[in-house]
Enzyme design. Structure first.
Site, mmCIF file in Angstrom:
data_model
loop_
_atom_site.group_PDB
_atom_site.id
_atom_site.type_symbol
_atom_site.label_atom_id
_atom_site.label_comp_id
_atom_site.label_asym_id
_atom_site.label_seq_id
_atom_site.Cartn_x
_atom_site.Cartn_y
_atom_site.Cartn_z
ATOM 1 N N ASP A 9 0.868 -1.179 -0.107
ATOM 2 C CA ASP A 9 0.041 -0.033 0.101
ATOM 3 C C ASP A 9 0.955 1.232 0.024
ATOM 4 O OD1 ASP A 9 -2.339 1.658 0.385
ATOM 5 O OD2 ASP A 9 -2.059 1.664 2.470
ATOM 6 N N LEU A 10 0.254 2.359 -0.057
ATOM 7 C CA LEU A 10 1.177 3.646 -0.333
ATOM 8 C C LEU A 10 0.964 4.324 1.025
ATOM 9 C CD1 LEU A 10 2.975 5.473 -1.725
ATOM 10 C CD2 LEU A 10 1.213 6.491 -2.998
ATOM 11 N N ASP A 11 -0.173 4.934 1.193
ATOM 12 C CA ASP A 11 -0.358 5.885 2.417
ATOM 13 C C ASP A 11 -0.270 5.290 3.523
ATOM 14 O OD1 ASP A 11 -0.589 7.969 0.511
ATOM 15 O OD2 ASP A 11 -2.802 7.794 0.564
ATOM 16 N N THR A 17 0.566 10.649 3.823
ATOM 17 C CA THR A 17 -0.186 11.461 3.143
ATOM 18 C C THR A 17 -1.624 11.737 4.083
ATOM 19 O OG1 THR A 17 -1.331 10.226 1.415
ATOM 20 C CG2 THR A 17 0.786 11.559 1.002
ATOM 21 N N LYS A 45 -9.162 5.081 6.346
ATOM 22 C CA LYS A 45 -7.836 4.696 6.012
ATOM 23 C C LYS A 45 -8.219 3.540 5.031
ATOM 24 C CE LYS A 45 -4.276 5.447 9.113
ATOM 25 N NZ LYS A 45 -3.354 4.698 10.276
ATOM 26 N N SER A 114 -2.546 0.698 -4.082
ATOM 27 C CA SER A 114 -3.061 1.836 -3.367
ATOM 28 C C SER A 114 -4.305 2.117 -4.059
ATOM 29 C CB SER A 114 -2.080 3.236 -3.483
ATOM 30 O OG SER A 114 -2.653 4.109 -3.088
ATOM 31 N N ALA A 115 -5.315 2.674 -3.230
ATOM 32 C CA ALA A 115 -6.506 2.992 -3.402
ATOM 33 C C ALA A 115 -6.551 4.670 -3.760
ATOM 34 C CB ALA A 115 -7.679 2.986 -2.334
ATOM 35 N N SER A 116 -5.445 5.364 -3.744
ATOM 36 C CA SER A 116 -5.318 6.551 -4.362
ATOM 37 C C SER A 116 -5.137 6.644 -5.804
ATOM 38 C CB SER A 116 -3.938 7.243 -3.814
ATOM 39 O OG SER A 116 -3.973 8.431 -4.320
ATOM 40 N N LYS A 145 -11.079 -1.394 -1.578
ATOM 41 C CA LYS A 145 -10.861 -2.212 -0.306
ATOM 42 C C LYS A 145 -12.037 -1.767 0.574
ATOM 43 C CE LYS A 145 -5.805 -1.254 -1.062
ATOM 44 N NZ LYS A 145 -4.589 -0.488 -0.409
ATOM 45 N N GLU A 169 0.357 -3.403 4.393
ATOM 46 C CA GLU A 169 -0.953 -2.617 4.480
ATOM 47 C C GLU A 169 -0.593 -2.002 6.113
ATOM 48 O OE1 GLU A 169 -3.391 -0.986 3.260
ATOM 49 O OE2 GLU A 169 -3.879 -1.879 1.539
ATOM 50 N N ASP A 170 -1.294 -0.715 6.290
ATOM 51 C CA ASP A 170 -1.481 -0.295 7.622
ATOM 52 C C ASP A 170 -3.083 0.058 7.958
ATOM 53 O OD1 ASP A 170 -2.326 1.977 5.615
ATOM 54 O OD2 ASP A 170 -1.952 3.431 7.419
#
Length: 223
Positions: A9-11, A17, A45, A114-116, A145, A169-170
């Site tokens: 994942d990214l964020d 961010t 999130k 990433s969902a972004s 997600k 993932e976070d």
């Protein structure tokens, strides 16, 4: 069974961010007259843009036609892009470069789930775009997600079966996405919150790759 790919994942995993998302969603919620605090932001999130907007609308008891929701989502994204304009390589979390180097040396593919829809822009600003073997196009993902579609899409693009992949993932939504995809799950954050993950580290810089690769010796946990 061996680990052949790690999908991040990214964020909250590679950079943070979340504060910019909070500021942008908070401004939009205020405009709509809906109370929105940091606890609410935590609920978003791992949730995609339209899902996050729907959370705010539901909290305010608001029902809007699709075109108005599209307009609000676009306004939020424009605000967010303005806020992240100054993100740079200095915003990449400690430990990411050494981890990616080790993965490359081991011949393990690196993917992004990433969902972004701004992921490509953020990766470019962080200076790590070239490290990825495949980056999911969030705009092409139909199910956000916690649905496993995005992780399965990355695995398919890499040509690697899900059971040979590790997802990192976070968020709870992201963790569920990994588990339902039939992958090994590594959580970044609080162990109590991410207790269903196979392994949990407080920060990406603490991730023990040798320990993660050992997961390949047992079957993935299913969600």
């Amino acid at each position: 069974m061996s680990i052949q790919a790690v999908i991040f994942d990214l964020d909250g995993v590679l950079t943070d961010t979340a504060e910019y998302h909070f500021l942008a969603w908070s401004a939009l919620a205020h405009k709509l007259g809906v109370p929105f605090d940091r606890q609410d932001n935590e609920q978003l999130k791992g949730v995609d843009r339209m899902g996050s907007l729907q959370f705010i609308l539901d909290k305010g008891g608001l029902q809007l036609p699709g075109d108005e929701k599209d307009m609000l989502a676009k306004a939020k994204n424009t605000h967010y892009q303005q806020l992240i304009e100054n993100i740079s390589q200095a915003d990449l979390f400690d430990g990411v470069h050494p981890l990616f180097n080790r993965l490359k040396q081991a011949g393990i593919a690196i993917g992004l789930a990433s969902a972004s829809k701004n992921a490509a822009m953020v990766l470019n600003k962080l200076g790590i775009s070239a490290a990825f073997d495949y980056v999911a196009d969030a705009a092409a993902i139909r199910q956000g997600k916690p649905h496993p579609e995005i992780f399965l899409t990355v695995a398919k693009a890499l040509g690697i079966p899900a059971q040979h992949c590790v997802g990192v993932e976070d968020s709870l939504a992201g963790l569920q996405s990994i588990l339902d995809a039939g992958m090994y799950a590594v959580g970044i954050g609080e162990k109590q919150l991410l207790k269903d993950a196979n392994l949990v580290y407080a920060q990406i810089g603490q991730l023990d790759l040798d320990e993660v690769l050992m997961l390949g010796r047992k079957a993935p946990t299913t969600g």
